[in-house]
Motif scaffolding. Structure first.
Motif, PDB file in Angstrom:
ATOM      1  N   ILE A  36       0.786  -0.513  27.099  1.00  0.00           N
ATOM      2  CA  ILE A  36      -0.513  -1.171  27.095  1.00  0.00           C
ATOM      3  C   ILE A  36      -0.245  -2.655  27.243  1.00  0.00           C
ATOM      4  N   TYR A  37      -0.737  -3.219  28.315  1.00  0.00           N
ATOM      5  CA  TYR A  37      -0.576  -4.651  28.580  1.00  0.00           C
ATOM      6  C   TYR A  37      -1.730  -5.375  27.904  1.00  0.00           C
ATOM      7  N   VAL A  38      -1.408  -6.240  26.946  1.00  0.00           N
ATOM      8  CA  VAL A  38      -2.429  -7.003  26.236  1.00  0.00           C
ATOM      9  C   VAL A  38      -2.460  -8.387  26.859  1.00  0.00           C
ATOM     10  N   VAL A  39      -3.560  -8.654  27.605  1.00  0.00           N
ATOM     11  CA  VAL A  39      -3.705  -9.915  28.326  1.00  0.00           C
ATOM     12  C   VAL A  39      -4.331 -10.946  27.390  1.00  0.00           C
ATOM     13  N   GLY A  40      -3.687 -12.098  27.294  1.00  0.00           N
ATOM     14  CA  GLY A  40      -4.206 -13.161  26.443  1.00  0.00           C
ATOM     15  C   GLY A  40      -3.181 -14.259  26.291  1.00  0.00           C
ATOM     16  N   GLY A  41      -3.276 -14.940  25.181  1.00  0.00           N
ATOM     17  CA  GLY A  41      -2.370 -16.036  24.887  1.00  0.00           C
ATOM     18  C   GLY A  41      -2.290 -16.221  23.386  1.00  0.00           C
ATOM     19  N   PRO A  42      -1.667 -17.314  22.953  1.00  0.00           N
ATOM     20  CA  PRO A  42      -1.535 -17.552  21.516  1.00  0.00           C
ATOM     21  C   PRO A  42      -2.904 -17.596  20.829  1.00  0.00           C
ATOM     22  N   GLY A  43      -3.127 -16.657  19.914  1.00  0.00           N
ATOM     23  CA  GLY A  43      -4.346 -16.661  19.120  1.00  0.00           C
ATOM     24  C   GLY A  43      -5.544 -15.961  19.735  1.00  0.00           C
ATOM     25  N   TYR A  44      -5.427 -15.407  20.933  1.00  0.00           N
ATOM     26  CA  TYR A  44      -6.563 -14.678  21.513  1.00  0.00           C
ATOM     27  C   TYR A  44      -6.079 -13.535  22.395  1.00  0.00           C
ATOM     28  N   GLN A  45      -6.921 -12.520  22.485  1.00  0.00           N
ATOM     29  CA  GLN A  45      -6.657 -11.366  23.338  1.00  0.00           C
ATOM     30  C   GLN A  45      -7.906 -11.125  24.175  1.00  0.00           C
ATOM     31  N   LYS A  46      -7.723 -10.863  25.474  1.00  0.00           N
ATOM     32  CA  LYS A  46      -8.859 -10.646  26.361  1.00  0.00           C
ATOM     33  C   LYS A  46      -8.999  -9.201  26.804  1.00  0.00           C
ATOM     34  N   TRP A  47      -7.912  -8.581  27.208  1.00  0.00           N
ATOM     35  CA  TRP A  47      -7.948  -7.240  27.775  1.00  0.00           C
ATOM     36  C   TRP A  47      -6.766  -6.405  27.289  1.00  0.00           C
ATOM     37  N   ALA A  48      -6.989  -5.098  27.196  1.00  0.00           N
ATOM     38  CA  ALA A  48      -5.914  -4.121  27.036  1.00  0.00           C
ATOM     39  C   ALA A  48      -5.967  -3.269  28.297  1.00  0.00           C
ATOM     40  N   ILE A  49      -4.876  -3.210  29.033  1.00  0.00           N
ATOM     41  CA  ILE A  49      -4.841  -2.519  30.321  1.00  0.00           C
ATOM     42  C   ILE A  49      -3.694  -1.508  30.293  1.00  0.00           C
ATOM     43  N   LEU A  50      -3.993  -0.277  30.694  1.00  0.00           N
ATOM     44  CA  LEU A  50      -2.983   0.776  30.676  1.00  0.00           C
ATOM     45  C   LEU A  50      -3.252   1.799  31.763  1.00  0.00           C
ATOM     46  N   ARG A  51      -2.216   2.543  32.091  1.00  0.00           N
ATOM     47  CA  ARG A  51      -2.377   3.689  32.973  1.00  0.00           C
ATOM     48  C   ARG A  51      -2.909   4.834  32.113  1.00  0.00           C
ATOM     49  N   CYS A  52      -3.843   5.597  32.645  1.00  0.00           N
ATOM     50  CA  CYS A  52      -4.401   6.737  31.916  1.00  0.00           C
ATOM     51  C   CYS A  52      -3.267   7.692  31.551  1.00  0.00           C
ATOM     52  N   PRO A  53      -3.171   8.104  30.293  1.00  0.00           N
ATOM     53  CA  PRO A  53      -2.090   9.021  29.907  1.00  0.00           C
ATOM     54  C   PRO A  53      -2.165  10.382  30.604  1.00  0.00           C
ATOM     55  N   ARG A  54      -3.347  10.781  31.057  1.00  0.00           N
ATOM     56  CA  ARG A  54      -3.490  12.076  31.722  1.00  0.00           C
ATOM     57  C   ARG A  54      -3.336  11.958  33.229  1.00  0.00           C
ATOM     58  N   HIS A  55      -3.913  10.932  33.823  1.00  0.00           N
ATOM     59  CA  HIS A  55      -3.865  10.716  35.272  1.00  0.00           C
ATOM     60  C   HIS A  55      -3.369   9.300  35.521  1.00  0.00           C
ATOM     61  N   GLU A  56      -2.076   9.155  35.719  1.00  0.00           N
ATOM     62  CA  GLU A  56      -1.451   7.840  35.765  1.00  0.00           C
ATOM     63  C   GLU A  56      -1.883   6.986  36.948  1.00  0.00           C
ATOM     64  N   ASN A  57      -2.583   7.569  37.918  1.00  0.00           N
ATOM     65  CA  ASN A  57      -3.083   6.752  39.025  1.00  0.00           C
ATOM     66  C   ASN A  57      -4.349   5.986  38.620  1.00  0.00           C
ATOM     67  N   GLU A  58      -4.954   6.340  37.495  1.00  0.00           N
ATOM     68  CA  GLU A  58      -6.134   5.628  37.001  1.00  0.00           C
ATOM     69  C   GLU A  58      -5.701   4.493  36.073  1.00  0.00           C
TER      70      GLU A  58
END
Length: 126
Positions: free
Chosen positions: A42-64
């Motif tokens: 899970i890629y957590v997009v942000g910086g020091p002290g803040y988080q904007k997005w959690a981005i991941l490949r679907c565990p069932r269908h990795e193309n999603e």
């Protein structure tokens, strides 16, 4: 030192102290390029002290690719907590409303599938 957390997690798994997590987290400054994204991260997009997005490949269908907003002012939004070994817990559940219709919880790095996963959501008509 995210690499140190990964090493400690791998050692704990290899020694049998913890189960192998389905997912781990990686903090990044920018959105990852889909072709370069690893499964199980899970890629957590942000910086020091803040988080904007959690981005991941679907565990069932990795193309999603699943993008979850972590921003307090947006709806819907999710929260993510990561333990010392980099294992994420996300609240609330993740529900794909199209494509794979995957529905699951992420708790301590483990994917827990909901009974309705893989089925289109049923909407009541009024």
């Amino acid at each position: 030192m995210p690499w140190l957390k990964r090493i400690v997690c791998h050692i704990a798994v290899d020694l049998g102290f913890i189960d192998r997590p389905d997912l781990t987290t990686l903090a990044v400054n920018d959105h990852p390029v889909p072709g370069e994204m690893e499964s199980g991260v899970i890629y957590v997009v942000g910086g020091p002290g803040y988080q904007k997005w959690a981005i991941l490949r679907c565990p069932r269908h990795e193309n999603e690719i699943i993008q979850l907003s972590l921003m307090a002012g947006r709806r819907p939004r999710w929260s993510i907590k990561t333990d010392i070994l980099g294992r994420p817990t996300i609240y609330p559940s993740v529900r794909q409303l199209e494509g794979s219709f995957a529905h699951f919880w992420i708790k301590s790095g483990r994917v827990e599938w909901c009974a309705d996963s893989g089925r289109a959501p049923h909407y009541a008509s009024f």
